[in-house]
Design a protein around this motif. Structure first.
Motif, PDB file in Angstrom:
ATOM      1  N   VAL A  72      19.946  45.596 -20.232  1.00  0.00           N
ATOM      2  CA  VAL A  72      19.751  46.190 -21.839  1.00  0.00           C
ATOM      3  C   VAL A  72      20.221  45.328 -22.547  1.00  0.00           C
ATOM      4  CG1 VAL A  72      21.230  47.675 -23.484  1.00  0.00           C
ATOM      5  CG2 VAL A  72      20.673  48.555 -20.856  1.00  0.00           C
ATOM      6  N   LYS A  73      21.038  44.204 -22.765  1.00  0.00           N
ATOM      7  CA  LYS A  73      21.041  43.152 -23.525  1.00  0.00           C
ATOM      8  C   LYS A  73      19.758  42.323 -23.837  1.00  0.00           C
ATOM      9  CE  LYS A  73      25.281  40.495 -24.744  1.00  0.00           C
ATOM     10  NZ  LYS A  73      26.688  39.970 -23.801  1.00  0.00           N
ATOM     11  N   GLU A  74      19.292  41.847 -22.668  1.00  0.00           N
ATOM     12  CA  GLU A  74      17.974  41.048 -22.777  1.00  0.00           C
ATOM     13  C   GLU A  74      16.792  41.911 -23.256  1.00  0.00           C
ATOM     14  OE1 GLU A  74      14.731  39.485 -19.744  1.00  0.00           O
ATOM     15  OE2 GLU A  74      16.176  40.568 -18.953  1.00  0.00           O
ATOM     16  N   VAL A  75      16.632  43.053 -23.311  1.00  0.00           N
ATOM     17  CA  VAL A  75      15.723  43.753 -24.007  1.00  0.00           C
ATOM     18  C   VAL A  75      16.202  43.948 -25.592  1.00  0.00           C
ATOM     19  CG1 VAL A  75      14.408  46.215 -24.346  1.00  0.00           C
ATOM     20  CG2 VAL A  75      14.822  45.423 -21.837  1.00  0.00           C
ATOM     21  N   ALA A  76      17.380  44.390 -25.849  1.00  0.00           N
ATOM     22  CA  ALA A  76      17.744  44.205 -27.173  1.00  0.00           C
ATOM     23  C   ALA A  76      17.598  42.926 -27.819  1.00  0.00           C
ATOM     24  CB  ALA A  76      19.235  44.686 -27.171  1.00  0.00           C
ATOM     25  N   GLY A  77      17.835  41.917 -27.098  1.00  0.00           N
ATOM     26  CA  GLY A  77      17.387  40.424 -27.596  1.00  0.00           C
ATOM     27  C   GLY A  77      16.007  40.342 -27.860  1.00  0.00           C
ATOM     28  N   LYS A  78      15.136  41.054 -27.096  1.00  0.00           N
ATOM     29  CA  LYS A  78      13.620  40.551 -27.213  1.00  0.00           C
ATOM     30  C   LYS A  78      13.220  41.465 -28.400  1.00  0.00           C
ATOM     31  CE  LYS A  78      12.269  39.580 -22.528  1.00  0.00           C
ATOM     32  NZ  LYS A  78      11.557  40.150 -21.312  1.00  0.00           N
ATOM     33  N   VAL A  79      13.942  42.893 -28.312  1.00  0.00           N
ATOM     34  CA  VAL A  79      13.238  43.680 -29.618  1.00  0.00           C
ATOM     35  C   VAL A  79      13.744  43.067 -30.889  1.00  0.00           C
ATOM     36  CG1 VAL A  79      13.745  45.916 -30.437  1.00  0.00           C
ATOM     37  CG2 VAL A  79      13.353  45.653 -27.998  1.00  0.00           C
ATOM     38  N   THR A  80      14.839  42.569 -31.053  1.00  0.00           N
ATOM     39  CA  THR A  80      15.299  42.069 -32.330  1.00  0.00           C
ATOM     40  C   THR A  80      14.857  40.702 -32.599  1.00  0.00           C
ATOM     41  OG1 THR A  80      17.433  41.267 -31.326  1.00  0.00           O
ATOM     42  CG2 THR A  80      17.408  43.603 -32.211  1.00  0.00           C
ATOM     43  N   GLY A  81      14.462  39.916 -31.573  1.00  0.00           N
ATOM     44  CA  GLY A  81      14.094  38.534 -31.735  1.00  0.00           C
ATOM     45  C   GLY A  81      15.278  37.475 -31.864  1.00  0.00           C
ATOM     46  N   ASP A  82      16.277  38.113 -31.009  1.00  0.00           N
ATOM     47  CA  ASP A  82      17.674  37.328 -31.223  1.00  0.00           C
ATOM     48  C   ASP A  82      17.502  36.596 -29.712  1.00  0.00           C
ATOM     49  OD1 ASP A  82      19.943  36.036 -30.691  1.00  0.00           O
ATOM     50  OD2 ASP A  82      20.882  38.079 -31.320  1.00  0.00           O
ATOM     51  N   SER A  83      17.324  35.370 -29.533  1.00  0.00           N
ATOM     52  CA  SER A  83      16.978  34.649 -28.281  1.00  0.00           C
ATOM     53  C   SER A  83      18.345  34.610 -27.738  1.00  0.00           C
ATOM     54  CB  SER A  83      16.566  33.348 -28.426  1.00  0.00           C
ATOM     55  OG  SER A  83      16.946  32.571 -29.422  1.00  0.00           O
ATOM     56  N   LYS A  84      19.616  34.380 -28.428  1.00  0.00           N
ATOM     57  CA  LYS A  84      20.761  34.056 -27.917  1.00  0.00           C
ATOM     58  C   LYS A  84      21.212  35.409 -27.111  1.00  0.00           C
ATOM     59  CE  LYS A  84      25.584  33.152 -28.787  1.00  0.00           C
ATOM     60  NZ  LYS A  84      26.758  33.452 -29.883  1.00  0.00           N
ATOM     61  N   THR A  85      21.018  36.663 -27.733  1.00  0.00           N
ATOM     62  CA  THR A  85      21.440  37.784 -26.913  1.00  0.00           C
ATOM     63  C   THR A  85      20.586  37.863 -25.787  1.00  0.00           C
ATOM     64  OG1 THR A  85      22.126  38.822 -29.024  1.00  0.00           O
ATOM     65  CG2 THR A  85      21.501  40.353 -27.036  1.00  0.00           C
ATOM     66  N   GLU A  86      19.330  37.691 -25.681  1.00  0.00           N
ATOM     67  CA  GLU A  86      18.167  37.688 -24.752  1.00  0.00           C
ATOM     68  C   GLU A  86      19.034  36.922 -23.601  1.00  0.00           C
ATOM     69  OE1 GLU A  86      13.812  37.158 -23.741  1.00  0.00           O
ATOM     70  OE2 GLU A  86      14.205  36.945 -25.647  1.00  0.00           O
ATOM     71  N   ALA A  87      19.089  35.374 -23.942  1.00  0.00           N
ATOM     72  CA  ALA A  87      19.789  34.925 -22.587  1.00  0.00           C
ATOM     73  C   ALA A  87      20.969  35.220 -22.163  1.00  0.00           C
ATOM     74  CB  ALA A  87      19.904  33.333 -23.447  1.00  0.00           C
ATOM     75  N   GLU A  88      21.870  35.884 -22.870  1.00  0.00           N
ATOM     76  CA  GLU A  88      23.138  36.227 -22.611  1.00  0.00           C
ATOM     77  C   GLU A  88      22.899  37.487 -21.681  1.00  0.00           C
ATOM     78  OE1 GLU A  88      25.194  37.561 -26.087  1.00  0.00           O
ATOM     79  OE2 GLU A  88      26.130  35.292 -26.380  1.00  0.00           O
ATOM     80  N   GLY A  89      21.913  38.316 -21.708  1.00  0.00           N
ATOM     81  CA  GLY A  89      21.451  39.369 -20.920  1.00  0.00           C
ATOM     82  C   GLY A  89      20.888  38.744 -19.748  1.00  0.00           C
ATOM     83  N   LYS A  90      20.165  37.623 -19.696  1.00  0.00           N
ATOM     84  CA  LYS A  90      19.983  37.161 -18.555  1.00  0.00           C
ATOM     85  C   LYS A  90      20.890  36.789 -17.617  1.00  0.00           C
ATOM     86  CE  LYS A  90      14.989  36.164 -19.935  1.00  0.00           C
ATOM     87  NZ  LYS A  90      14.166  35.208 -20.191  1.00  0.00           N
ATOM     88  N   ALA A  91      21.790  35.965 -18.388  1.00  0.00           N
ATOM     89  CA  ALA A  91      22.908  35.602 -17.535  1.00  0.00           C
ATOM     90  C   ALA A  91      23.805  36.428 -17.028  1.00  0.00           C
ATOM     91  CB  ALA A  91      23.753  34.284 -18.450  1.00  0.00           C
ATOM     92  N   ASP A  92      23.985  37.552 -17.660  1.00  0.00           N
ATOM     93  CA  ASP A  92      24.751  38.733 -17.093  1.00  0.00           C
ATOM     94  C   ASP A  92      23.986  39.360 -15.967  1.00  0.00           C
ATOM     95  OD1 ASP A  92      26.625  38.182 -19.397  1.00  0.00           O
ATOM     96  OD2 ASP A  92      25.858  40.118 -20.364  1.00  0.00           O
ATOM     97  N   GLN A  93      22.894  39.372 -16.034  1.00  0.00           N
ATOM     98  CA  GLN A  93      22.052  39.899 -14.870  1.00  0.00           C
ATOM     99  C   GLN A  93      22.270  39.093 -13.344  1.00  0.00           C
ATOM    100  OE1 GLN A  93      17.834  41.476 -15.473  1.00  0.00           O
ATOM    101  NE2 GLN A  93      18.175  40.815 -17.491  1.00  0.00           N
TER     102      GLN A  93
END
Length: 57
Positions: free
Chosen positions: A17-38
């Protein structure tokens, strides 16, 4: 089923969810955090699976 497997699955889902949210908002930090959480979730899930195997479940 070991609690680590359940917690790992939850962590993976939250990470996705965090990764997708990061992609949608263009926030690469959130996207990376989501991948790390996975990844953390997958590791925890694997550890739980090993514990289940050792217990014979």
């Amino acid at each position: 089923m070991d609690k680590d497997r359940i917690e790992g699955s939850v962590e993976q889902a939250k990470g996705k969810v965090k990764e997708v949210a990061g992609k949608v908002t263009g926030d690469s930090k959130t996207e990376a955090e989501g991948k790390a959480d996975q990844v953390k979730g997958k590791v925890k899930n694997t550890i739980g699976g090993i514990k289940d195997t050792l217990r014979g479940e």
